[in-house]
Write a protein that holds these residues in place. Sequence first.
Motif, PDB file in Angstrom:
ATOM      1  N   ASP A 145      -5.932  -5.829   0.212  1.00  0.00           N
ATOM      2  CA  ASP A 145      -7.309  -5.686  -0.261  1.00  0.00           C
ATOM      3  C   ASP A 145      -7.316  -5.660  -1.785  1.00  0.00           C
ATOM      4  O   ASP A 145      -7.070  -4.617  -2.388  1.00  0.00           O
ATOM      5  N   PHE A 146      -7.587  -6.793  -2.401  1.00  0.00           N
ATOM      6  CA  PHE A 146      -7.623  -6.856  -3.861  1.00  0.00           C
ATOM      7  C   PHE A 146      -8.725  -7.819  -4.280  1.00  0.00           C
ATOM      8  O   PHE A 146      -9.142  -8.695  -3.512  1.00  0.00           O
ATOM      9  N   ASP A 147      -9.215  -7.660  -5.504  1.00  0.00           N
ATOM     10  CA  ASP A 147     -10.291  -8.510  -6.005  1.00  0.00           C
ATOM     11  C   ASP A 147     -10.165  -8.629  -7.515  1.00  0.00           C
ATOM     12  O   ASP A 147     -10.437  -7.686  -8.251  1.00  0.00           O
ATOM     13  N   GLU A 189       3.941   1.956  -8.382  1.00  0.00           N
ATOM     14  CA  GLU A 189       3.781   2.186  -9.811  1.00  0.00           C
ATOM     15  C   GLU A 189       5.137   2.270 -10.500  1.00  0.00           C
ATOM     16  O   GLU A 189       5.285   1.853 -11.655  1.00  0.00           O
ATOM     17  N   ALA A 224       2.227  -2.449  -5.181  1.00  0.00           N
ATOM     18  CA  ALA A 224       1.756  -1.136  -4.749  1.00  0.00           C
ATOM     19  C   ALA A 224       2.613   0.000  -5.292  1.00  0.00           C
ATOM     20  O   ALA A 224       2.251   1.159  -5.140  1.00  0.00           O
ATOM     21  N   HIS A 244      -0.978  -5.432 -12.295  1.00  0.00           N
ATOM     22  CA  HIS A 244      -1.979  -4.609 -11.624  1.00  0.00           C
ATOM     23  C   HIS A 244      -1.339  -3.809 -10.492  1.00  0.00           C
ATOM     24  O   HIS A 244      -0.531  -4.350  -9.725  1.00  0.00           O
ATOM     25  N   HIS A 245      -1.726  -2.554 -10.396  1.00  0.00           N
ATOM     26  CA  HIS A 245      -1.312  -1.693  -9.293  1.00  0.00           C
ATOM     27  C   HIS A 245      -2.328  -1.852  -8.176  1.00  0.00           C
ATOM     28  O   HIS A 245      -3.527  -1.649  -8.390  1.00  0.00           O
ATOM     29  N   GLY A 246      -1.891  -2.238  -6.981  1.00  0.00           N
ATOM     30  CA  GLY A 246      -2.847  -2.453  -5.907  1.00  0.00           C
ATOM     31  C   GLY A 246      -2.182  -2.817  -4.599  1.00  0.00           C
ATOM     32  O   GLY A 246      -0.957  -2.829  -4.471  1.00  0.00           O
ATOM     33  N   ASP A 247      -3.013  -3.127  -3.618  1.00  0.00           N
ATOM     34  CA  ASP A 247      -2.606  -3.353  -2.236  1.00  0.00           C
ATOM     35  C   ASP A 247      -2.847  -4.820  -1.880  1.00  0.00           C
ATOM     36  O   ASP A 247      -3.965  -5.326  -2.047  1.00  0.00           O
ATOM     37  N   GLY A 266       0.758  -1.233   0.000  1.00  0.00           N
ATOM     38  CA  GLY A 266       0.000   0.000   0.000  1.00  0.00           C
ATOM     39  C   GLY A 266       0.792   1.288   0.000  1.00  0.00           C
ATOM     40  O   GLY A 266       0.212   2.358   0.045  1.00  0.00           O
ATOM     41  N   LEU A 294       0.811  -8.261  -8.859  1.00  0.00           N
ATOM     42  CA  LEU A 294       0.251  -7.123  -8.117  1.00  0.00           C
ATOM     43  C   LEU A 294       1.368  -6.428  -7.367  1.00  0.00           C
ATOM     44  O   LEU A 294       2.190  -7.089  -6.719  1.00  0.00           O
ATOM     45  N   CYS A 352      -4.550  -9.576   4.428  1.00  0.00           N
ATOM     46  CA  CYS A 352      -3.848 -10.112   3.260  1.00  0.00           C
ATOM     47  C   CYS A 352      -4.149 -11.595   3.071  1.00  0.00           C
ATOM     48  O   CYS A 352      -4.493 -12.040   1.967  1.00  0.00           O
TER      49      CYS A 352
END
Length: 257
Positions: free
Chosen positions: A100-102, A70, A68, A94-97, A5, A66, A129
């Motif tokens: 919490d991802f889906d 960029e 966090a 994918h850029h994300g945390d 994050g 994935l 996580c």
Amino acid sequence: MNGAGYDHAPFISEFYDHVIPYVARADVSFYVGAAQECGGRVLELGCGTGRLLIPTARAGVEITGLDASEGMLEVCRGRLRAEGPAVQARVSLHHGDMRDFDFGYAFRLVTIPFRPFQHLLTVGEQLACLSAIRRHLDADGRLIFDVFNPSIYNLARPAEGAETDEEPPFTLPDGRTVIRRHRMLERDLVGQVNRGELVYYVTHPDGRQERLVHPFQMRCIFRFEAEHLLARAGFTLDHVYSDFERSAYGSQEISSL
């Protein structure tokens, strides 16, 4: 690599693939082999610049990454552009945390290589996580990750803040030479969180020098603590190894932290 994050300082993504200990790290064949054995789609959390993701795709495995940061993902995209169409087609970034991802679909294998799980500093973050991972695993899917095995002896020593562990210098494509050192600033023995810095001494081709600092925090996770976390999140333990050669736990020296 970073899945927790927050983004790295901009220079980290630029330097990362050139740091000598990262270039020679023995985990690539371990994780690529596990991905091939799983027989399905793989999710890598904290995929960074693609150090493991790209060799996995080259081995014929469909993999989602994935991160966090960029900046790290942009380096990974650049490296992917140098690969053939077949390798590129196997990769989704994918850029994300990682807390919490889906993605809306499941994986046969989820990996968290090179310790980003330790950047989750509370039990709540760790369980968030692990819960997200559980939601994304096939019924017989697997989670594989690695963490430091904390040394009680190191934890008992005061954090003096001295710069230590000078590594071999590395040279960037533009001719800059970099030496990296480590500083341990604080050991929170109650919260089990170490606060430190990676310090980069950069010498430019014209002789100009600069000192760049990357602060970080890492939570210490002990063996049985990790097992209880996994059980609490609904996982069943298969194996605990000492190294990437799959040596029995306890057969190797304890990692430093």
